[in-house]
Design an enzyme around this catalytic site. Structure first.
Site, mmCIF file in Angstrom:
data_model
loop_
_atom_site.group_PDB
_atom_site.id
_atom_site.type_symbol
_atom_site.label_atom_id
_atom_site.label_comp_id
_atom_site.label_asym_id
_atom_site.label_seq_id
_atom_site.Cartn_x
_atom_site.Cartn_y
_atom_site.Cartn_z
ATOM 1 N N ASN A 93 10.781 -12.041 0.673
ATOM 2 C CA ASN A 93 10.072 -12.539 -0.508
ATOM 3 C C ASN A 93 11.013 -13.452 -1.314
ATOM 4 O O ASN A 93 11.934 -12.974 -1.972
ATOM 5 C CB ASN A 93 9.609 -11.341 -1.347
ATOM 6 C CG ASN A 93 8.780 -11.765 -2.555
ATOM 7 O OD1 ASN A 93 8.727 -12.948 -2.903
ATOM 8 N ND2 ASN A 93 8.142 -10.799 -3.194
ATOM 9 N N CYS A 151 6.459 -14.744 -8.818
ATOM 10 C CA CYS A 151 6.053 -15.131 -7.456
ATOM 11 C C CYS A 151 4.859 -16.083 -7.442
ATOM 12 O O CYS A 151 4.589 -16.736 -6.431
ATOM 13 C CB CYS A 151 5.731 -13.885 -6.633
ATOM 14 S SG CYS A 151 7.148 -12.797 -6.447
ATOM 15 N N HIS A 199 1.401 -16.028 -0.289
ATOM 16 C CA HIS A 199 2.710 -15.606 -0.787
ATOM 17 C C HIS A 199 3.303 -14.648 0.237
ATOM 18 O O HIS A 199 2.621 -13.746 0.715
ATOM 19 C CB HIS A 199 2.535 -14.920 -2.138
ATOM 20 C CG HIS A 199 3.787 -14.292 -2.653
ATOM 21 N ND1 HIS A 199 5.008 -14.914 -2.589
ATOM 22 C CD2 HIS A 199 4.006 -13.075 -3.223
ATOM 23 C CE1 HIS A 199 5.933 -14.119 -3.103
ATOM 24 N NE2 HIS A 199 5.352 -13.003 -3.490
HETATM 25 N N1 COA Z 1 14.082 2.573 3.666
HETATM 26 C C1 COA Z 1 13.666 3.805 3.973
HETATM 27 N N2 COA Z 1 12.857 4.518 3.170
HETATM 28 C C2 COA Z 1 12.458 3.951 2.030
HETATM 29 C C3 COA Z 1 12.857 2.667 1.646
HETATM 30 C C4 COA Z 1 13.711 1.988 2.521
HETATM 31 N N3 COA Z 1 14.155 0.740 2.267
HETATM 32 N N4 COA Z 1 12.294 2.366 0.465
HETATM 33 C C5 COA Z 1 11.557 3.419 0.100
HETATM 34 N N5 COA Z 1 11.655 4.390 1.045
HETATM 35 C C6 COA Z 1 11.043 5.708 1.059
HETATM 36 C C7 COA Z 1 10.659 6.209 -0.316
HETATM 37 O O1 COA Z 1 11.758 6.794 -0.947
HETATM 38 C C8 COA Z 1 9.575 7.190 0.028
HETATM 39 O O2 COA Z 1 10.176 8.387 0.432
HETATM 40 P P1 COA Z 1 9.521 9.814 0.035
HETATM 41 O O3 COA Z 1 8.156 9.811 0.687
HETATM 42 O O4 COA Z 1 10.491 10.787 0.598
HETATM 43 O O5 COA Z 1 9.449 9.808 -1.463
HETATM 44 C C9 COA Z 1 8.892 6.587 1.255
HETATM 45 O O6 COA Z 1 9.822 5.638 1.783
HETATM 46 C C10 COA Z 1 7.580 5.885 0.921
HETATM 47 O O7 COA Z 1 7.773 5.070 -0.214
HETATM 48 P P2 COA Z 1 6.670 4.137 -0.752
HETATM 49 O O8 COA Z 1 7.191 3.372 -1.932
HETATM 50 O O9 COA Z 1 5.396 4.911 -0.909
HETATM 51 O O10 COA Z 1 6.512 3.154 0.521
HETATM 52 P P3 COA Z 1 5.498 2.003 0.744
HETATM 53 O O11 COA Z 1 4.807 2.182 2.022
HETATM 54 O O12 COA Z 1 4.694 1.722 -0.488
HETATM 55 O O13 COA Z 1 6.487 0.760 0.957
HETATM 56 C C11 COA Z 1 7.216 -1.138 -0.280
HETATM 57 C C12 COA Z 1 7.347 0.362 -0.055
HETATM 58 C C13 COA Z 1 8.172 -1.540 -1.382
HETATM 59 C C14 COA Z 1 7.595 -1.834 1.003
HETATM 60 C C15 COA Z 1 5.759 -1.450 -0.654
HETATM 61 O O14 COA Z 1 5.346 -0.607 -1.680
HETATM 62 C C16 COA Z 1 5.566 -2.872 -1.083
HETATM 63 O O15 COA Z 1 5.733 -3.778 -0.303
HETATM 64 N N6 COA Z 1 5.113 -3.049 -2.340
HETATM 65 C C17 COA Z 1 4.830 -4.370 -2.853
HETATM 66 C C18 COA Z 1 6.101 -5.070 -3.090
HETATM 67 C C19 COA Z 1 5.889 -6.471 -3.436
HETATM 68 O O16 COA Z 1 5.275 -7.190 -2.707
HETATM 69 N N7 COA Z 1 6.479 -6.859 -4.545
HETATM 70 C C20 COA Z 1 6.484 -8.193 -4.977
HETATM 71 C C21 COA Z 1 5.142 -8.602 -5.412
HETATM 72 S S1 COA Z 1 5.217 -10.281 -5.675
#
Ligand code: COA
Length: 314
Positions: A270, A115, A240
């Protein structure tokens, strides 16, 4: 001899025709439009057609930028493409693009920093220009992320999309690109990767999120300090486009209101290396930037890699 700098003189962008809304993902994995929008700010993403290649998207964005610059392909003396999703192991996407554009002889190569790829490519082109070796450069960020996403993994498939963005740089006695700042730390490779022997990406979203917020805060501070600037000296943030909450955290660090932050993540998710040039192109075409305004570009990605570029618009 006057010191040489590089200046962004034109931008281009391309998004595939097919739009995948969150509602479509609701049919594929256990998720909801409300969850995706609340946690990421994403409503839809564009997906490349089956026969649409990475180089096809790069070509569209490059044509638009060249046209905007009033340059012919043969005027280019450097072509750099940032991509993590090339069509072939080799030739590089940059060489494939060069042939499509009809340029012969200019150095052409790919940069792979996921990225952060576009910031790495921009910084590289800027160094070529500062050396006096290059007058006109094309820098493209392009990705077919849909080809490396696991469409059964709800924690990652909701995030990514395909597209391409491009800029044309011209050598100038005035900056242009004021400074660039690049970093990497391979110790975090496992948090976001396509594991060896596999074809699809895996991510520990929560850990990546925390690192991204912290690291982008640091790079903003580094960019300001190196240039002896205060947060209020920055006119625009072009971040980004990974997650609106990460973008908001960086804007807070700069004390910038969100109407000075270019956000396109809602419409294309993204797009990895294409995300910053797509956002830049979007804002440039809407006429947001005024001459002499300072624009901070930043990105964070797999590797981990991260970086920024401070740009004076002209
Ligand atoms: N829909 C519904 N629930 C979802 C889900 C989806 N698409 N994806 C994950 N969940 C659930 C998980 O299973 C978890 O459930 P649990 O509490 O029962 O275990 C809950 O939601 C919370 O998961 P978590 O991973 O802690 O959520 P979060 O608030 O961190 O959001 C992302 C997840 C991926 C959106 C977030 O972590 C993120 O944006 N991370 C950075 C990603 C990124 O930018 N990557 C590229 C970098 S260049």
């Amino acid at each position: 001899m006057n010191p040489l700098y590089s200046r962004i003189v034109a931008t281009g962008g391309y998004l595939p025709e097919r739009v995948m809304h969150n509602a479509e993902l609701e049919q594929m994995v256990d998720t909801s439009d409300a969850w995706i929008f609340e946690r990421t700010g994403i409503r839809s993403r564009h997906i490349a057609a089956e026969n649409e290649k990475t180089v096809d998207m790069a070509e569209q964005a490059a044509h638009q930028a060249l046209q905007d610059a009033g340059l012919a392909a043969e005027d280019l003396d450097l072509i750099i493409v940032a991509t993590t999703t090339p069509d072939q192991v080799f030739p590089s996407t940059a060489c494939l693009l060069q042939a499509r554009l009809g340029n012969r002889g200019a150095p052409a190569f790919d940069v792979q920093a996921v990225c952060t790829g576009f910031i790495y490519a921009l910084a590289t082109a800027d160094q070529f220009m500062r050396s006096g070796a290059v007058k006109n450069a094309l820098v493209v960020g392009v990705e077919s992320m849909s080809r490396i996403v696991d469409w059964s993994d709800r924690s990652t498939c909701i995030l990514f999309g395909d597209g391409a963005g491009a800029v044309v740089l011209r050598a100038d006695a005035q900056p242009g690109i004021i400074s660039t700042h690049l970093h990497a730390d391979g110790a975090y490779a496992e948090l976001l990767q396509v594991p060896e022997g596999r074809e699809q990406l895996t991510m520990q979203g929560n850990a990546v999120f925390r690192m991204a917020v912290r690291t982008l805060g640091d790079i903003v501070q580094e960019t300001l300090s190196k240039n002896d600037l205060e947060p209020e000296d920055i006119d625009w943030l072009v971040p980004h486009q990974a997650n609106i909450r990460i973008i908001q955290a960086t804007a807070d660090k700069l004390q910038l209101p969100m109407d000075r932050v270019v956000t396109t993540v809602e419409h294309h998710g993204n797009t990895s290396a294409a995300s910053v040039p797509l956002a830049l192109n979007d804002a440039a075409r809407r006429g947001c930037f005024k001459t002499d305004q300072k624009i901070l570009l930043e990105a964070f990605g797999g590797g981990f890699t991260w970086g920024s570029a401070l740009v004076r618009w002209s």
